[in-house]
Structures are given as structure tokens and as C-alpha cells.
Design a protein around this motif. Sequence first.
Motif, PDB file in Angstrom:
ATOM      1  N   UNK A  79     -11.246  -3.182   1.546  1.00 30.83           N
ATOM      2  CA  UNK A  79     -10.898  -2.042   2.399  1.00 30.83           C
ATOM      3  C   UNK A  79     -12.123  -1.161   2.544  1.00 30.83           C
ATOM      4  N   UNK A  80     -12.126  -0.353   3.607  1.00 35.14           N
ATOM      5  CA  UNK A  80     -13.162   0.646   3.791  1.00 35.14           C
ATOM      6  C   UNK A  80     -12.796   1.928   3.084  1.00 35.14           C
ATOM      7  N   UNK A  81     -13.705   2.882   3.114  1.00 39.86           N
ATOM      8  CA  UNK A  81     -13.487   4.109   2.348  1.00 39.86           C
ATOM      9  C   UNK A  81     -12.304   4.912   2.881  1.00 39.86           C
ATOM     10  N   UNK A  82     -12.026   4.829   4.181  1.00 42.52           N
ATOM     11  CA  UNK A  82     -10.901   5.586   4.729  1.00 42.52           C
ATOM     12  C   UNK A  82      -9.559   4.965   4.351  1.00 42.52           C
ATOM     13  N   UNK A  83      -9.564   3.714   3.919  1.00 45.69           N
ATOM     14  CA  UNK A  83      -8.334   3.028   3.516  1.00 45.69           C
ATOM     15  C   UNK A  83      -8.133   3.030   2.012  1.00 45.69           C
ATOM     16  N   UNK A  84      -9.072   3.631   1.309  1.00 45.62           N
ATOM     17  CA  UNK A  84      -9.091   3.517  -0.139  1.00 45.62           C
ATOM     18  C   UNK A  84      -7.897   4.199  -0.802  1.00 45.62           C
ATOM     19  N   UNK A  85      -7.538   5.382  -0.341  1.00 39.55           N
ATOM     20  CA  UNK A  85      -6.431   6.118  -0.966  1.00 39.55           C
ATOM     21  C   UNK A  85      -5.135   5.324  -0.877  1.00 39.55           C
ATOM     22  N   UNK A  86      -4.852   4.752   0.286  1.00 40.64           N
ATOM     23  CA  UNK A  86      -3.636   3.957   0.450  1.00 40.64           C
ATOM     24  C   UNK A  86      -3.669   2.725  -0.441  1.00 40.64           C
ATOM     25  N   UNK A  87      -4.837   2.097  -0.581  1.00 45.00           N
ATOM     26  CA  UNK A  87      -4.952   0.906  -1.422  1.00 45.00           C
ATOM     27  C   UNK A  87      -4.731   1.239  -2.890  1.00 45.00           C
ATOM     28  N   UNK A  88      -5.227   2.393  -3.331  1.00 42.47           N
ATOM     29  CA  UNK A  88      -5.032   2.805  -4.722  1.00 42.47           C
ATOM     30  C   UNK A  88      -3.552   3.075  -4.989  1.00 42.47           C
ATOM     31  N   UNK A  89      -2.891   3.751  -4.064  1.00 37.42           N
ATOM     32  CA  UNK A  89      -1.462   4.015  -4.227  1.00 37.42           C
ATOM     33  C   UNK A  89      -0.670   2.714  -4.279  1.00 37.42           C
ATOM     34  N   UNK A  90      -1.001   1.787  -3.403  1.00 35.65           N
ATOM     35  CA  UNK A  90      -0.304   0.503  -3.390  1.00 35.65           C
ATOM     36  C   UNK A  90      -0.510  -0.236  -4.706  1.00 35.65           C
ATOM     37  N   UNK A  91      -1.751  -0.247  -5.207  1.00 35.99           N
ATOM     38  CA  UNK A  91      -2.047  -0.935  -6.465  1.00 35.99           C
ATOM     39  C   UNK A  91      -1.301  -0.288  -7.627  1.00 35.99           C
ATOM     40  N   UNK A  92      -1.050   1.006  -7.516  1.00 37.02           N
ATOM     41  CA  UNK A  92      -0.345   1.712  -8.580  1.00 37.02           C
ATOM     42  C   UNK A  92       1.165   1.640  -8.412  1.00 37.02           C
ATOM     43  N   UNK A  93       1.620   0.982  -7.357  1.00 34.01           N
ATOM     44  CA  UNK A  93       3.040   0.833  -7.135  1.00 34.01           C
ATOM     45  C   UNK A  93       3.693   2.000  -6.437  1.00 34.01           C
ATOM     46  N   UNK A  94       2.894   2.820  -5.768  1.00 32.75           N
ATOM     47  CA  UNK A  94       3.431   3.955  -5.037  1.00 32.75           C
ATOM     48  C   UNK A  94       3.422   3.663  -3.537  1.00 32.75           C
ATOM     49  N   UNK A  95       4.117   4.469  -2.796  1.00 30.18           N
ATOM     50  CA  UNK A  95       4.204   4.317  -1.347  1.00 30.18           C
ATOM     51  C   UNK A  95       2.912   4.792  -0.706  1.00 30.18           C
ATOM     52  N   UNK A  96       2.211   3.866  -0.058  1.00 31.34           N
ATOM     53  CA  UNK A  96       0.933   4.227   0.571  1.00 31.34           C
ATOM     54  C   UNK A  96       1.131   5.220   1.707  1.00 31.34           C
ATOM     55  N   UNK A  97       2.351   5.355   2.238  1.00 31.35           N
ATOM     56  CA  UNK A  97       2.606   6.319   3.313  1.00 31.35           C
ATOM     57  C   UNK A  97       2.536   7.749   2.827  1.00 31.35           C
ATOM     58  N   UNK A  98       2.444   7.925   1.495  1.00 30.77           N
ATOM     59  CA  UNK A  98       2.345   9.275   0.945  1.00 30.77           C
ATOM     60  C   UNK A  98       0.965   9.884   1.173  1.00 30.77           C
ATOM     61  N   UNK A  99      -0.016   9.052   1.556  1.00 27.71           N
ATOM     62  CA  UNK A  99      -1.358   9.567   1.791  1.00 27.71           C
ATOM     63  C   UNK A  99      -1.325  10.455   3.030  1.00 27.71           C
ATOM     64  N   UNK A 100      -1.867  11.641   2.886  1.00 26.37           N
ATOM     65  CA  UNK A 100      -1.912  12.572   4.017  1.00 26.37           C
ATOM     66  C   UNK A 100      -3.017  12.146   4.966  1.00 26.37           C
ATOM     67  N   UNK A 101      -2.675  11.979   6.225  1.00 29.56           N
ATOM     68  CA  UNK A 101      -3.642  11.572   7.242  1.00 29.56           C
ATOM     69  C   UNK A 101      -4.414  12.789   7.744  1.00 29.56           C
TER      70      UNK A 101
END
Length: 202
Positions: A180-202
Motif C-alpha cells: 500500500x501507499x502512505x495514504x492507504x497505510x492507516x486503513x491497512x493498519x486497522x485491517x491488520x489489527x482487526x478493526x473496521x478500516x472505514x473508521x479512518x477519517x478521510x
Amino acid sequence: MSTLPEPSPWVPAPPIAPLRGDEKFVGMNATVQDFWRFAMSDLRVNNTRGYLAEFMVARALGVNALRTEWDDYDVLWDGIKIEVKASAHLQVWAQRQLSQIRFTGLRAHSWGDIEAGMSPEKSYKADVYVLAAHTVLEHAAYDPLDVSAWSFFVLPQAQLVALNVDSLSLARVSGLTEAVGITELAAAVLTAHGRNANLVQR
């Protein structure tokens, strides 16, 4: 008969305020910025490149806390402990061929406390691992400040535990997860941690 004095108690280092860079040395005509320029001007050097990767990950997640050298992880984001590892094809020394990207030190000893010291066994100490690969293949194209030159691979701790490895090659990592690129990193970290990636504020 004299006896030896009791050993002194451990004295923890107090926290300090972040330096600005314009502070002056006492007894020498130099500033902290001069020291930074002397020690860390080349962001391609392996240890500095590792600090740079940690900085990029922290900023991508909105974390402004300073790094702590001896923590069991590199970035703490919303309760998620994140370890960052960096590697690159190009080095600052002369190379016959490009370096093979490999992420090492995935397992490490833990610091228990002052009395216990380091743990005898290595373990995976973070919840999520961000493996940062610098992908440029020619020095002429190497801009250390170009974040787009980095690819980030995000793995959960459970996946590393299942693999039972201390290091991973780029080829192996690429088979485990997509970059992933740096702008996708927060969503990827949440997904890896088992959280909803949609929680990332755009």
C-alpha cells in the motif's frame, strides 16, 4: 570489619522537551541543527533510513509523539502497537549489485523491568508490523524526500507467529499481502489489527 555500601538505587532519566534546532551549545560555536546536519544529513544511511520510515508511518497515522529508543514498538496509534522495519535496494557504499530487500529483527527480547532485565526468549512485541521497502533502483532517481518511492506491507502479529520467522524477504512478504501507499497505510493498519478500516477519517 567494614562492609560494602548498599548499591545505589536505579535513577530513571527524566523526560525532556523536544529540541527546536536553534539551541546553542555551551562552549562551542554550534547549534543543535548543526549537529543534526552533521549526523543525519544522508537519509539513505541504514539507521537514519529506519528512523525516516518510522517518521513517515507516524505522520501517516497522525501520531506526533517523539520516538523512544528502547520501547518494544516504534509507533503507538489508538492503542495499536506498531513495529516499523525498513529496507532498500540502494546503499550509500559501492555495490556490485542491488541489495536484496529483507526485513530483519521481527522478533526481539523484551525489557521486563530493572530487576528482571531482558527476557531470555525473543518474541513478537507489536500488534502490527509495517515493512517499508524503498523501491528505487538507480541513484539518479533516489530522492530521499519522495514518499512515493516507498511501498508499505502491513502484517498482523498473528501472521508472524504462524510463520515463526525472525526475518522476511521482500518476495515472501509480497506473497503474504499487497503493498500500500502512505495514504492507504492507516486503513491497512486497522485491517491488520482487526478493526473496521472505514473508521479512518478521510
